[in-house]
Design a protein around this motif. Structure first.
Motif, PDB file in Angstrom:
ATOM      1  N   VAL A   8       0.832  -1.208   0.000  1.00 26.87           N
ATOM      2  CA  VAL A   8       0.000   0.000   0.000  1.00 26.87           C
ATOM      3  C   VAL A   8       0.864   1.254   0.000  1.00 26.87           C
ATOM      4  N   THR A   9       1.825   1.315   0.923  1.00 23.44           N
ATOM      5  CA  THR A   9       2.660   2.521   1.057  1.00 23.44           C
ATOM      6  C   THR A   9       3.948   2.443   0.237  1.00 23.44           C
ATOM      7  N   GLY A  10       4.373   1.225  -0.129  1.00 20.54           N
ATOM      8  CA  GLY A  10       5.631   1.092  -0.849  1.00 20.54           C
ATOM      9  C   GLY A  10       6.856   1.251   0.030  1.00 20.54           C
ATOM     10  N   LYS A  11       6.662   1.315   1.338  1.00 22.01           N
ATOM     11  CA  LYS A  11       7.770   1.463   2.281  1.00 22.01           C
ATOM     12  C   LYS A  11       7.972   0.152   3.042  1.00 22.01           C
ATOM     13  N   ALA A  12       9.124   0.055   3.687  1.00 25.10           N
ATOM     14  CA  ALA A  12       9.424  -1.151   4.460  1.00 25.10           C
ATOM     15  C   ALA A  12       8.481  -1.263   5.650  1.00 25.10           C
ATOM     16  N   TRP A  13       8.155  -2.510   6.001  1.00 22.71           N
ATOM     17  CA  TRP A  13       7.297  -2.735   7.150  1.00 22.71           C
ATOM     18  C   TRP A  13       7.969  -2.297   8.447  1.00 22.71           C
ATOM     19  N   LEU A  14       9.270  -2.514   8.525  1.00 22.49           N
ATOM     20  CA  LEU A  14      10.011  -2.248   9.757  1.00 22.49           C
ATOM     21  C   LEU A  14      11.429  -1.839   9.394  1.00 22.49           C
ATOM     22  N   GLU A  15      12.035  -0.998  10.215  1.00 25.61           N
ATOM     23  CA  GLU A  15      13.402  -0.523   9.989  1.00 25.61           C
ATOM     24  C   GLU A  15      14.263  -0.805  11.214  1.00 25.61           C
ATOM     25  N   LEU A  16      15.512  -1.119  10.949  1.00 28.51           N
ATOM     26  CA  LEU A  16      16.483  -1.360  12.018  1.00 28.51           C
ATOM     27  C   LEU A  16      17.498  -0.230  12.022  1.00 28.51           C
ATOM     28  N   PHE A  17      17.677   0.404  13.192  1.00 30.71           N
ATOM     29  CA  PHE A  17      18.623   1.500  13.340  1.00 30.71           C
ATOM     30  C   PHE A  17      19.886   0.978  14.031  1.00 30.71           C
ATOM     31  N   THR A  18      21.027   1.218  13.406  1.00 29.52           N
ATOM     32  CA  THR A  18      22.318   0.842  13.981  1.00 29.52           C
ATOM     33  C   THR A  18      23.144   2.111  14.193  1.00 29.52           C
ATOM     34  N   ILE A  19      23.603   2.339  15.410  1.00 28.33           N
ATOM     35  CA  ILE A  19      24.400   3.515  15.731  1.00 28.33           C
ATOM     36  C   ILE A  19      25.873   3.106  15.733  1.00 28.33           C
ATOM     37  N   PRO A  20      26.666   3.523  14.758  1.00 27.82           N
ATOM     38  CA  PRO A  20      28.095   3.198  14.779  1.00 27.82           C
ATOM     39  C   PRO A  20      28.768   3.764  16.023  1.00 27.82           C
ATOM     40  N   LEU A  21      29.669   3.005  16.601  1.00 30.00           N
ATOM     41  CA  LEU A  21      30.296   3.397  17.861  1.00 30.00           C
ATOM     42  C   LEU A  21      31.152   4.645  17.709  1.00 30.00           C
ATOM     43  N   GLY A  22      31.767   4.813  16.540  1.00 28.19           N
ATOM     44  CA  GLY A  22      32.667   5.958  16.348  1.00 28.19           C
ATOM     45  C   GLY A  22      31.972   7.288  16.529  1.00 28.19           C
ATOM     46  N   PHE A  23      30.742   7.426  16.025  1.00 28.40           N
ATOM     47  CA  PHE A  23      30.016   8.683  16.165  1.00 28.40           C
ATOM     48  C   PHE A  23      29.702   8.988  17.628  1.00 28.40           C
ATOM     49  N   SER A  24      29.332   7.971  18.398  1.00 25.81           N
ATOM     50  CA  SER A  24      29.003   8.187  19.810  1.00 25.81           C
ATOM     51  C   SER A  24      30.230   8.612  20.602  1.00 25.81           C
ATOM     52  N   ILE A  25      31.367   7.989  20.342  1.00 27.24           N
ATOM     53  CA  ILE A  25      32.599   8.355  21.051  1.00 27.24           C
ATOM     54  C   ILE A  25      32.990   9.792  20.731  1.00 27.24           C
ATOM     55  N   GLN A  26      32.890  10.182  19.475  1.00 25.47           N
ATOM     56  CA  GLN A  26      33.245  11.553  19.104  1.00 25.47           C
ATOM     57  C   GLN A  26      32.298  12.564  19.739  1.00 25.47           C
ATOM     58  N   ALA A  27      31.019  12.216  19.831  1.00 25.48           N
ATOM     59  CA  ALA A  27      30.074  13.132  20.466  1.00 25.48           C
ATOM     60  C   ALA A  27      30.379  13.296  21.952  1.00 25.48           C
ATOM     61  N   LEU A  28      30.766  12.210  22.637  1.00 25.97           N
ATOM     62  CA  LEU A  28      31.105  12.308  24.062  1.00 25.97           C
ATOM     63  C   LEU A  28      32.395  13.088  24.279  1.00 25.97           C
ATOM     64  N   LYS A  29      33.299  13.041  23.331  1.00 25.40           N
ATOM     65  CA  LYS A  29      34.572  13.757  23.465  1.00 25.40           C
ATOM     66  C   LYS A  29      34.427  15.265  23.260  1.00 25.40           C
TER      67      LYS A  29
END
Length: 347
Positions: free
Chosen positions: A280-301
């Motif tokens: 009906v919508t042409g979109k995925a039923w469900l999405e999986l979000f993965t947060i790469p560790l490098g971005f989180s470490i840089q944000a904390l720094k």
């Protein structure tokens, strides 16, 4: 007089290969009966395999006997129509052991359709045409015909060739990973008042798109002058401010698999048969979000407080080592970093 019951409990022994690794081991009664269907399947498979080998052996023996008789007749010039003659039978009987040994030698006369025959053909092909080691081998040539095994091989091949530039990160995300912001994130209570209001709504439980957008709609009715962000706008703003970019992959709604790697272009789940996209919508039923560790470490720094907290393990271990050298003991043991194994490994 009643019959005395034995005081010794009944032992239940299971040797299924799936859970008990084929070794006889004592299991509880419930486990024994839970594994019963597996043992029956393995016994049936073993019996079927044994029957196959018995039948194959009979066919092989008949094949050898026919070839042996033909070879004996040819070597001793025994006509086929005189095979019932006593003299001919005596010659054939005397030659059978020699011919059997020759027929059973896989290098001379392998069984028709066997792996040995295939190996000899490959060997002959290599000798005739030679092996060109300089040619690039096609990795897909060695893939299995079994779908699950083939998918595992493709994932292994993808991991071998994984690189920062051929993954699921966009060029902008890769650039942010190598060139992160080096200043702390600060928001002004007056200038960024609307943004702070949206962030507080998001962090205080309104983190689903439906509830958040409904709350924003109600607030705009009371305060139309406020520049409030929608759910999608807020997510993009958070990614820009923090530098944390998630990897988003389509996912089977039954959590069977994620459409990534060799499964990226699949139209349906091979486990449950569910379509990849909503028709009906042409979109995925469900999405999986993965947060790469490098971005989180840089944000904390980026912030002084979080950067200091990231050095807690090293700082606390050095304090414990110093206390251990001076007093011979650690007065307060309240964390894993106080353990002897860790301190000895760091020292």
């Amino acid at each position: 007089m009643g019959r005395l019951k034995s005081s010794a409990p009944k032992l239940y022994v299971c040797d299924c290969s799936k859970f008990c690794k084929g070794k006889k081991c004592n299991v509880p009664r419930s486990t024994y009966y839970d594994h019963a269907h597996i043992r029956r399947q393995e016994q049936a498979a073993a019996q079927q395999k044994q029957d196959y080998y018995v039948q194959s052996g009979s066919r092989k023996r008949r094949h050898y006997e026919d070839d042996a008789l033909a070879a004996c007749r040819h070597s001793q010039s025994v006509p086929e129509d005189n095979s019932n003659d006593p003299a001919a039978q005596e010659i054939i009987t005397s030659m059978l052991p020699q011919v059997y040994n020759r027929l059973q030698d896989p290098q001379i006369q392998p069984e028709r359709g066997s792996l040995n025959n295939l190996a000899l053909q490959n060997q002959c092909s290599s000798e005739d045409f030679g092996n060109d080691d300089d040619d690039d081998e096609d990795p897909t040539a060695a893939y299995s015909q079994v779908e699950d095994v083939r998918i595992a091989q493709q994932f292994i091949e993808a991991l071998k060739n994984a690189d920062i530039n051929n993954g699921d990160l966009s060029p902008d995300a890769v650039n942010n990973l190598f060139n992160p912001p080096e200043y702390p994130l600060e928001l002004d209570n007056k200038v960024d008042a609307d943004l702070i209001k949206c962030l507080r709504l998001f962090l205080h439980g309104h983190n689903s798109a439906k509830h958040y957008n409904q709350t924003i709609h109600d607030l705009k009715m009371c305060h139309p002058e406020d520049d409030l962000l929608s759910f999608d706008q807020l997510k993009c703003t958070i990614w820009q401010l923090t530098g944390i970019t998630p990897i988003i992959n389509d996912m089977c709604p039954n959590s069977c698999l994620v459409y990534t790697g060799p499964l990226h272009e699949r139209n349906s789940c091979h486990c449950c048969g569910q379509d990849h996209l909503d028709p009906v919508t042409g979109k995925a039923w469900l999405e999986l979000f993965t947060i790469p560790l490098g971005f989180s470490i840089q944000a904390l720094k980026r912030h002084v407080t979080t950067a200091e907290q990231m050095d807690y393990f090293w700082r606390r271990s050095q304090e414990n080592l110093q206390e251990l050298r001076e007093t011979g003991a650690i007065e307060l043991i309240d964390d894993i970093v106080c353990g002897t194994d860790i301190l000895l490994a760091i020292d």
